[in-house]
Design a protein around this motif. Sequence first.
Motif, PDB file in Angstrom:
ATOM      1  N   ILE C  82       0.932  -1.171  -0.098  1.00  0.00           N
ATOM      2  CA  ILE C  82       0.098   0.023  -0.157  1.00  0.00           C
ATOM      3  C   ILE C  82       0.890   1.254   0.022  1.00  0.00           C
ATOM      4  O   ILE C  82       1.542   1.659   0.897  1.00  0.00           O
ATOM      5  CB  ILE C  82      -0.879   0.012   1.391  1.00  0.00           C
ATOM      6  CG1 ILE C  82      -1.690  -1.303   1.325  1.00  0.00           C
ATOM      7  CG2 ILE C  82      -1.872   1.437   1.420  1.00  0.00           C
ATOM      8  CD1 ILE C  82      -2.794  -1.736   0.152  1.00  0.00           C
ATOM      9  N   ASP C  83       1.080   2.068  -1.141  1.00  0.00           N
ATOM     10  CA  ASP C  83       1.597   3.302  -1.159  1.00  0.00           C
ATOM     11  C   ASP C  83       1.042   4.158  -2.255  1.00  0.00           C
ATOM     12  O   ASP C  83       0.058   3.739  -3.101  1.00  0.00           O
ATOM     13  CB  ASP C  83       3.241   3.032  -1.013  1.00  0.00           C
ATOM     14  CG  ASP C  83       3.861   4.115  -0.344  1.00  0.00           C
ATOM     15  OD1 ASP C  83       3.540   5.586  -0.450  1.00  0.00           O
ATOM     16  OD2 ASP C  83       4.633   3.878   0.451  1.00  0.00           O
ATOM     17  N   MET C  84       1.515   5.365  -2.393  1.00  0.00           N
ATOM     18  CA  MET C  84       0.959   6.097  -3.217  1.00  0.00           C
ATOM     19  C   MET C  84       1.123   5.890  -4.658  1.00  0.00           C
ATOM     20  O   MET C  84      -0.077   6.350  -5.645  1.00  0.00           O
ATOM     21  CB  MET C  84       1.294   7.594  -2.794  1.00  0.00           C
ATOM     22  CG  MET C  84       1.001   8.003  -1.512  1.00  0.00           C
ATOM     23  SD  MET C  84       2.095   9.477  -1.054  1.00  0.00           S
ATOM     24  CE  MET C  84       2.964   8.853   0.478  1.00  0.00           C
ATOM     25  N   THR C  85       2.228   5.547  -5.216  1.00  0.00           N
ATOM     26  CA  THR C  85       2.345   5.753  -6.502  1.00  0.00           C
ATOM     27  C   THR C  85       3.240   4.339  -7.316  1.00  0.00           C
ATOM     28  O   THR C  85       3.732   3.748  -6.178  1.00  0.00           O
ATOM     29  CB  THR C  85       3.084   6.774  -7.241  1.00  0.00           C
ATOM     30  OG1 THR C  85       4.389   6.780  -6.385  1.00  0.00           O
ATOM     31  CG2 THR C  85       2.139   8.015  -6.796  1.00  0.00           C
ATOM     32  N   ARG C  88       6.827   3.769  -5.363  1.00  0.00           N
ATOM     33  CA  ARG C  88       6.988   3.455  -4.015  1.00  0.00           C
ATOM     34  C   ARG C  88       6.116   2.201  -3.759  1.00  0.00           C
ATOM     35  O   ARG C  88       6.686   1.376  -2.948  1.00  0.00           O
ATOM     36  CB  ARG C  88       6.097   4.670  -2.920  1.00  0.00           C
ATOM     37  CG  ARG C  88       6.985   6.075  -3.032  1.00  0.00           C
ATOM     38  CD  ARG C  88       6.162   6.994  -2.272  1.00  0.00           C
ATOM     39  NE  ARG C  88       6.081   6.490  -0.794  1.00  0.00           N
ATOM     40  CZ  ARG C  88       7.203   6.866   0.018  1.00  0.00           C
ATOM     41  NH1 ARG C  88       8.297   7.300  -0.438  1.00  0.00           N
ATOM     42  NH2 ARG C  88       6.965   6.397   1.321  1.00  0.00           N
ATOM     43  N   PRO C 109      -3.355   4.313  -7.518  1.00  0.00           N
ATOM     44  CA  PRO C 109      -2.608   5.682  -7.025  1.00  0.00           C
ATOM     45  C   PRO C 109      -3.428   6.463  -6.281  1.00  0.00           C
ATOM     46  O   PRO C 109      -4.594   6.505  -6.215  1.00  0.00           O
ATOM     47  CB  PRO C 109      -2.056   6.237  -8.240  1.00  0.00           C
ATOM     48  CG  PRO C 109      -2.307   5.349  -9.524  1.00  0.00           C
ATOM     49  CD  PRO C 109      -3.438   4.439  -9.138  1.00  0.00           C
TER      50      PRO C 109
END
Lengths: 310, 310, 310, 310
Positions: C82-85, C88, C109
């Motif tokens: 689980i991360d933004m983009t 990452r 995202p």
Amino acid sequence: MTFTPLTGVIPPVCTPLTPDREVDVPSLLRLVGHLVSGGVHGLFVLGSTSEAAYLTDGQRRSVVEAVTKHVGGQLPVLAGAIDMTTPRVLDHVASVSAAGADAVVVTAPFYARTHPAEIAGHYRAVAAASPVPVIAYDIPVAVHTKLPPDVLLELAADGVLAGLKDSSGDLAAFREVVTAVRDHEDVTGFSVLTGSELIVDAALAISADGTVPGLGNVDPHGYVRLDGLCRAGEWKEARAEQERLCALFGLVSVGDPARMGPGSSAIGGFKAALHLRGVIDCPVTARPQVPLSPDEVARVRTYLVAAGLL
Amino acid sequence: MTFTPLTGVIPPVCTPLTPDREVDVPSLLRLVGHLVSGGVHGLFVLGSTSEAAYLTDGQRRSVVEAVTKHVGGQLPVLAGAIDMTTPRVLDHVASVSAAGADAVVVTAPFYARTHPAEIAGHYRAVAAASPVPVIAYDIPVAVHTKLPPDVLLELAADGVLAGLKDSSGDLAAFREVVTAVRDHEDVTGFSVLTGSELIVDAALAISADGTVPGLGNVDPHGYVRLDGLCRAGEWKEARAEQERLCALFGLVSVGDPARMGPGSSAIGGFKAALHLRGVIDCPVTARPQVPLSPDEVARVRTYLVAAGLL
Amino acid sequence: MTFTPLTGVIPPVCTPLTPDREVDVPSLLRLVGHLVSGGVHGLFVLGSTSEAAYLTDGQRRSVVEAVTKHVGGQLPVLAGAIDMTTPRVLDHVASVSAAGADAVVVTAPFYARTHPAEIAGHYRAVAAASPVPVIAYDIPVAVHTKLPPDVLLELAADGVLAGLKDSSGDLAAFREVVTAVRDHEDVTGFSVLTGSELIVDAALAISADGTVPGLGNVDPHGYVRLDGLCRAGEWKEARAEQERLCALFGLVSVGDPARMGPGSSAIGGFKAALHLRGVIDCPVTARPQVPLSPDEVARVRTYLVAAGLL
Amino acid sequence: MTFTPLTGVIPPVCTPLTPDREVDVPSLLRLVGHLVSGGVHGLFVLGSTSEAAYLTDGQRRSVVEAVTKHVGGQLPVLAGAIDMTTPRVLDHVASVSAAGADAVVVTAPFYARTHPAEIAGHYRAVAAASPVPVIAYDIPVAVHTKLPPDVLLELAADGVLAGLKDSSGDLAAFREVVTAVRDHEDVTGFSVLTGSELIVDAALAISADGTVPGLGNVDPHGYVRLDGLCRAGEWKEARAEQERLCALFGLVSVGDPARMGPGSSAIGGFKAALHLRGVIDCPVTARPQVPLSPDEVARVRTYLVAAGLL
């Protein structure tokens, strides 16, 4: 009056218009005949699928009068009283009940910012003044508020509401209401209806009383068959029928999203299908909706053929 | 008629009600007198602050008739024609223009899901049928759509719209419109008005034509003073006056958010203030809004005292 | 590696913490044992229910390592990345796959504003670099975007995605994916899992492959029983079991909304229940979540007793 | 350490990438030189415009180290610590402060659903652990929560926060904070900065301390000039300069919305402009952003020419 809890298929009836955008009463009555002969168990006029938001007060009155007179008590006629707040809704309630509606269908306040306490007060005031039963209409995509389950239950237990028409798409919240009204000893005669035409089998499986499918205008026989299969516990066959209807539902998306909104596409698709099936004379929609192009109408035809309706 | 571009302070006029929630015409006319003697440059009836969403068609008509007759052409009277879609808006346009309104104020379609092309078509159809100029009302908090600047500019250049009343709170988007209409050679006589009563100095500094402050009901003299200071380029004094009015604006938040929505609190606050100042007879708001408690009204009084109004 | 399509109950595993908010590995392994002995068919670590958004990279690594080592290949372990983009997420994919995860679960995202074309590019880039299968995680309440069914189908047909974990609550859209992947000849080995723990019977009835119920932490036996009843076509008994679990789910709402957000209440409720049932040592949640009060914990106990779990 | 309140122009520094999407340190330092020679008063690295959401932890560290070392204390360097919740933010705070950042910029929690009490707790916990001052970053478009003014004021009065970077676009709410911190006797050394590059003149007119303009990457001289004019009270000239910058800002919208999201278009536009101006070697953006087409880049050039920058 007594009001038997509603069950079965109660389609939101499209409102056919003439080319100059007046209510086309002969087409409307043909559509009602098409639905009744399809076996539906009730009719819901002046809902969102009926373009209630686009009809003038005079047009709304014509619709209810024409349909109730034509139906003559054969089956219940529900009428939307769609407006922003209590005083304006009350005017519609008076009008449609005078015109013969058996129940009114009322949303949460909109345009004005609202609150659960105000929603509860709204329904209490409407019910106190209404000569016919009041059904709550949960349609967040239009009013931008979700009716809270606890408010609905309180109003059901107090006899304020006679039912719920749920177009929220949220089956888990719907189930909370279905289960609670079924198990709550103070709630009697409350109908829980789903407006989600793509998951009717699921809604009936969790004990919903009935369904209000926009697509039922196009294929009432299909929804009546689906309702019957679910009631008979024929879940496998029900699923097949529902999946056929889900495929047919693709016709609501033929409109180019670069040219029009989803409402123009959906209502345009329903009306094009009714026109192609020979039920209504003219597929025009109310302003400012954008009409489907000939290519888009051709795609509606493809869906009808694939579903065996043409 | 010719329509001089609007400038200055044009408050959205509250609609005083009697205890049984009919339009209180004497109080309404006293409020109009209070505003006119405060020096305002126009009046906007049947806006959101006027509880237009809560008034029946009959009540709306009473308001416009009473105000236009009372004002007698002294200053322009704009009237909201707030409804969901083109056909329903057109009925209101006919009604309020017949009753003497000098211009109509119209939002994007709501309840129905919409699209920029439909918004443009909506305004074109309304303007084609309206006997008076049409002003666009950008109020996303109510209609859940933001009027796109490029649509507004196209309509301004084509002479469809005579102005914009912006209640979006988005000063950057507002500036885009202000600058573009000022610099666009095909746009003439288009008024850009802000409904953001807390940043009037900023809006006028970036070339807005005028302001439509709800709080102007309570303190018209303050907003007229503020408008004058801005026009004179007295920015420091303008800021001080604006900050005094910002502090006064706290009265819209006295309502307990556990008991009521922000609309009940804001309209309730304005009406309580007008009642405390002796302008209107009764602070009641339309249903289903929740009334302020005595303690909350006492807090309104505190704001008035702090602002030097009591 | 080959990846057998996932079916059955695959709970998102809570992450027990010590009083000073480090990962409590012994409690985590007791929880895993509790789930495995309850008969679950897989485990999903580092999902939203696992507080993945609250765990540092080091803590995330500890969780995956501890669980995969403990499970030793007995049943599949999915891990959130689980991360933004994309860049990452790729770091998390490398980390959790190195630690032994059998598949990674990846959202659209977030934080950055996104677009269907960017979502598709995101999954393609992640899948190209991932040593293990990639499952799409549709969770609009967290990422504020809904995965479009047509994007999912394109990615499924191209072999980019191995499955979908749907926490959107939108059963109609879910059905569209379920039906399409089942009927699409180019899609093989794609698992469609629902995260909606209140409508598992409905999801399985429309052909979902499995379920990822947060409440499965508290009552894994119940969800395994429910899964079995659905697979056996015992729909009436399934409904009764599901309704029992729906009632139990009330424990996620014990937290006072004036004091905390819905996440604090839900995760707090799950952990309090696991603590009361003796599975984990300490019910503490990660910062800045607000802890439940003793009274609120007492209400969790009431739910457990009513469901026959205490 | 003591921390002089920030004022003036503090651009969020773009992060130039190499064609294979590693941090292009030479281009980054040329960009810093471009900004410093343009007269800016501080630098903000790892903000949204810096693509912080797209940079790995390693890349983030490279950026801060390179910039702080290059700047050598000449002017303050703020660094974003953008992550979902307290524990993850704390890891970034430790990293960027070790790398020499003079202050950290921190948003409300995201992904996880949050609450005002949790937001307050988040900032208190971050500030308690941070070796450098903490600035709140209000960016609802990214985190889907608006920082409540009353929470900000409480944290300012308690010395938890050293400032606010407001990218909400809501000037009225911003003014509430600006006025309150100015007038609150317990608040000292708190900087209120606007991220709204299109209304800098308005923000400074209402007493903001400074501005964080993304477009300042492209035209730092313009923003420094604008800042100076505002501070000198030359409001008319300031407005002209701001309007020139507003026109230039059109370059963020060159990307086709059918092919990409608004972020891809905006960051792509900034980087294309920096490339065209010869400041950075390569205009590539991080994945999964969609690159501008050659035609779109040509339109960026047109904006630069019109603004006198090429």
